[in-house]
Design a protein around this motif. Sequence first.
Motif, short mmCIF file in Angstrom:
data_model
loop_
_atom_site.label_atom_id
_atom_site.label_comp_id
_atom_site.label_asym_id
_atom_site.label_seq_id
_atom_site.Cartn_x
_atom_site.Cartn_y
_atom_site.Cartn_z
N SER A 161 0.95 -1.47 0.06
CA SER A 161 -0.26 -0.18 0.02
C SER A 161 0.62 1.36 0.11
CB SER A 161 -0.99 -0.08 1.23
OG SER A 161 -0.15 0.12 2.43
N LEU A 216 -3.29 0.28 -5.04
CA LEU A 216 -4.63 0.91 -4.55
C LEU A 216 -5.34 -0.13 -3.88
CD1 LEU A 216 -5.92 3.07 -7.62
CD2 LEU A 216 -5.08 3.83 -5.35
N GLY A 261 2.75 0.42 -7.51
CA GLY A 261 1.65 -0.27 -7.45
C GLY A 261 1.78 -1.73 -8.20
N ASN A 310 -0.94 6.27 -2.75
CA ASN A 310 -2.14 5.35 -2.95
C ASN A 310 -3.27 5.96 -2.00
OD1 ASN A 310 -0.84 3.67 -4.74
ND2 ASN A 310 0.28 2.58 -3.33
#
Length: 311
Positions: free
Chosen positions: A64, A277, A69, A85
């Motif tokens: 996170s 995300l 990502g 994020n």
Amino acid sequence: MAANDPFTAPISRVAGDAAPTDGPVNDTRLRGGRWWKEVGWRHVVGVVVIVYCLLPLLYVLSASLNPNGSLTGSNDLFSSVSFGNFTELFHRGFGQWAVNSLVICVVTAIGTVLMGAAAAYAFSRYRFRGRRGTLTGLLLVQMFPQMLAAVALFLLLLQLKDVFPVLGLNSIPGLIAVYLGGALGVNTFLLYGFFNTVPKELDEAARIDGASHAQIFWTIIMPLVTPILVVVGLLSFISTYGEFFIASTILQSNTKFTLAIGLYQWASDERNAPWGLFAAGAVLAAIPVILLFLFLQKYIVGGLTSGSVKG
């Protein structure tokens, strides 16, 4: 006067102090191989279990905070830290999903507690024809998972939307109604066992003083069974919070999604999924459940055990 007369014995001896012994003192402490055999292995197992539980949590937290990502970029834990994020979450509808989930879960938990408490009070305090058969029927119906009725629920809400749009398909009240429809069963049995631990003499004394059935239920019984009410509400909240199948069948628009549906959408495409995300959303989604457990933990053990040992 005799030397061993108890009335002339030293005060420490009369008070019960141990007399000095001439022989060697027995040492009962565990040492060496015996300590490892009886105690030490438990410490090892405890450490292994803690590491086993914490490693996935640390990995998700690291993912996170990873601005890349990707999951492979998070193999080096906390190699790069960024809160981008978490900021991006609320531009993707995460805030609305969280509100929807909390509203659904809170209303369902309260409704489950009230419905289950009313049913358990009736089964515990009154004797009527069909009482045992109804209890057995509730348990048998609960043995079949609610997802087996997904198609029937979809068609029912689809037709109901033309009559009562508020309770129809793609509506949050409709989803809550479906959850409450399967809220009895096990919860009634759990509450029933706890209600039986409350002496009926309290009801009789209150009735003699002129209290109505509603006053007895709300002012006497409900405060005494608070632990089990908290447990039932907590279990209902958690099961609804993570439920996906029924919610994805009924809710169809992005603004009405729950956290489970919204996060699944991000993770459904394994090639292009925004794992950063997704991990950030999973971290934030776990906070309400953790806070509930910390706040209500004093009720959990007592609520789960008292009804089973005193019934």
